[in-house]
Motif scaffolding. Structure first.
Motif, short mmCIF file in Angstrom:
data_model
loop_
_atom_site.label_atom_id
_atom_site.label_comp_id
_atom_site.label_asym_id
_atom_site.label_seq_id
_atom_site.Cartn_x
_atom_site.Cartn_y
_atom_site.Cartn_z
N LEU A 27 -7.01 4.66 -0.72
CA LEU A 27 -5.76 4.29 -0.06
C LEU A 27 -5.95 4.15 1.45
N ARG A 28 -6.77 5.00 2.00
CA ARG A 28 -7.05 4.88 3.43
C ARG A 28 -7.70 3.53 3.73
N GLU A 29 -8.66 3.14 2.91
CA GLU A 29 -9.32 1.85 3.11
C GLU A 29 -8.33 0.70 3.00
N LEU A 30 -7.42 0.79 2.03
CA LEU A 30 -6.41 -0.25 1.87
C LEU A 30 -5.48 -0.30 3.08
N ASN A 31 -5.08 0.87 3.55
CA ASN A 31 -4.19 0.91 4.72
C ASN A 31 -4.86 0.33 5.96
N LEU A 32 -6.14 0.67 6.15
CA LEU A 32 -6.87 0.11 7.28
C LEU A 32 -6.91 -1.41 7.22
N ALA A 33 -7.24 -1.93 6.04
CA ALA A 33 -7.33 -3.38 5.89
C ALA A 33 -5.97 -4.04 6.04
N LEU A 34 -4.93 -3.41 5.50
CA LEU A 34 -3.59 -3.97 5.59
C LEU A 34 -3.12 -4.07 7.04
N CYS B 76 0.84 -1.19 0.00
CA CYS B 76 0.00 0.00 0.00
C CYS B 76 0.88 1.24 0.00
N GLN B 77 0.37 2.30 -0.63
CA GLN B 77 1.07 3.56 -0.62
C GLN B 77 0.45 4.48 0.42
N GLU B 78 1.23 5.44 0.83
CA GLU B 78 0.70 6.42 1.77
C GLU B 78 -0.25 7.37 1.06
N VAL B 79 -1.16 7.95 1.83
CA VAL B 79 -2.11 8.91 1.30
C VAL B 79 -1.43 10.25 1.15
N PRO C 191 -12.32 -3.19 7.14
CA PRO C 191 -12.67 -2.45 8.36
C PRO C 191 -13.29 -1.09 8.09
N SER C 192 -13.04 -0.50 6.93
CA SER C 192 -13.59 0.83 6.65
C SER C 192 -15.11 0.80 6.66
N GLY C 193 -15.72 -0.31 6.26
CA GLY C 193 -17.17 -0.41 6.29
C GLY C 193 -17.72 -0.33 7.70
N GLU D 171 6.84 -3.98 8.70
CA GLU D 171 6.27 -5.07 7.91
C GLU D 171 5.50 -4.57 6.69
N THR D 172 4.84 -3.44 6.80
CA THR D 172 3.98 -2.96 5.72
C THR D 172 4.67 -2.00 4.78
N GLY D 173 5.76 -1.38 5.20
CA GLY D 173 6.42 -0.37 4.38
C GLY D 173 5.80 1.00 4.53
#
Length: 426
Positions: free
Chosen positions: A22-29, A4-7, A410-412, A49-51
């Protein structure tokens, strides 16, 4: 590896959409890493671990803590210099899943929290074949209400309900056919929803989902053992026989979602008639009712016990009629299993539902048939074992599938929480 990339800060509509995504991806990651960790990871661990940067991880973790998805654990003792970092674990007082099951001879309700712990479990024994779908589901609604009240007392918030049924489930949760219950084209959500606690949809997912019980049992088994196989056949042995097929960690549903009807594989093409309309189906040889009959028993002989418990007690005592009935059932089951293994090249077979307590007598016979009939058995043995969750697998898997959705997205859940707070004027 999912990266995932940063927002970044942007002002255009397209950029805003990208920022939200990207926020949703970061939350899930981040939540996925916490859920899968063998020990509670710190924010620094997650960043490594996530970068993601520590600032991004910290912001994501704060959102997860605020949404009651994650909590901080006490730091482990540290011998070196510096202050020990606090680890992060899934919250035990946040969202939870409500699992329900209706089967031929029982109803069940279960609540599982985000960490996968069973917080409530109730089973009510009853022969539901004489009951109408509306009556059976009304009784199930009573169990659901009791489960919801118990969850609320424990500080949990139910995030959805999944119901397992022994039949073919079509679009919208309509049960197309449940032959052992005598159900055909039953609109289960319409009948059950009026008896359920009012739960809002999460991330566009309906508050009530209906699924085949054997599929849910396979998912329950998949989650039960962290070191378990990624591919296996899970067989639920009740009055009917269903199978859940897991391939590479994912449930295989088939083109229309109706895979796994192993109970209707023909063992003898000209055998006894089956409720499905066919002849010689596996259920007529290895279903619980068939085993009881072969053992000289009826449902009236089981006033307090389940069929599997009674059969296991008799087999353990050396009753020859029961041992013969289990041998014949295991032989028929082994023939069917061998066909599935030859077709799908699976290396593990799990006996669940009512088969789990009977595994000491079924497993050797099933293994024998596999060794005789599976082409690759001489070079690649097939493991046959009882289910870790046993008869509770389907209802636990149903509840667990609710929290599994939250961990995956988790965003949901966070969005639904914010909407709830705004509706309450907070």
């Amino acid at each position: 590896m999912w990266q995932c990339q940063e927002v970044s800060r942007v002002s255009s509509p397209v950029g805003a959409a990208r920022q939200s995504s990207l926020r949703e991806l970061n939350l899930a990651l981040v939540l996925g890493r916490i859920a899968a960790a063998g020990r509670p990871p710190s924010r620094a661990d997650l960043a490594a671990e996530t970068g993601l940067t520590r600032a991004t991880v910290s912001a994501v973790v704060d959102d997860l803590i605020g949404g009651r998805l994650v909590t901080e654990a006490d730091p482990a003792p540290r011998t070196g210099a510096g202050r020990p970092a606090r680890g992060l674990v899934l919250a035990g007082d946040g969202p939870a899943g409500l699992g329900l099951e209706v089967n031929v001879d029982y109803l069940a309700a279960c609540v599982v929290d985000l960490a996968g712990r069973v917080r409530h479990h109730t089973v009510r024994r009853a022969d539901l074949r004489p009951a109408t779908p509306a009556d059976a589901l009304a009784r199930l609604g009573d169990l659901a209400g009791r489960a919801e009240a118990d969850a609320r007392r424990q500080g949990l918030t139910l995030a959805g309900t999944v119901l397992g049924v022994p039949g073919l489930v079509g679009d919208g949760g309509r049960v197309r056919l449940a032959p052992n219950l005598g159900w055909r084209d039953v609109d289960v959500p319409a009948l059950l929803r009026r008896h359920l606690p009012a739960l809002p949809p999460v991330a566009g997912t309906p508050a009530l989902t209906v699924e085949n019980e054997a599929n849910l049992a396979a998912l329950g088994e998949l989650d039960a053992g962290p070191d378990g196989p990624a591919s296996f056949l899970h067989i639920s042995g009740e009055v009917g026989i269903g199978a859940g097929i897991v391939l590479d960690g994912a449930l295989y549903r088939g083109a229309r979602g109706w895979s796994g009807e192993i109970g209707h594989l023909p063992i003898q093409p000209d055998g006894p008639s089956c409720r499905c309309g066919g002849r010689g189906c596996l259920e007529q040889y290895a279903g619980q009712e068939a085993i009881l009959t072969a053992a000289g028993l009826t449902w009236a002989d089981l006033p307090a016990d389940t069929a599997a418990t009674r059969l296991a007690d008799l087999a353990a005592a050396g009753d020859p009629t029961t041992l013969g009935a289990l041998h014949d059932a295991g032989t028929a089951l082994g023939v069917a299993v061998a066909s599935v293994v030859n077709l799908l090249d699976l290396d593990t077979v799990v006996l669940g539902g009512g088969y789990a307590p009977l595994a000491p007598w079924l497993v050797p016979t099933v293994r024998d048939q596999i060794s005789r009939r599976v082409l690759t058995a001489a070079w690649s043995p097939v493991t046959v074992r009882p289910a870790l969750l046993g008869p509770e697998a389907a209802v636990v898997g149903a509840a667990g599938s609710v929290v599994r959705r939250i961990v995956a997205e988790p965003s949901g859940w966070l969005s639904s929480r914010r909407a709830s707070w705004m509706g309450e004027g907070r």
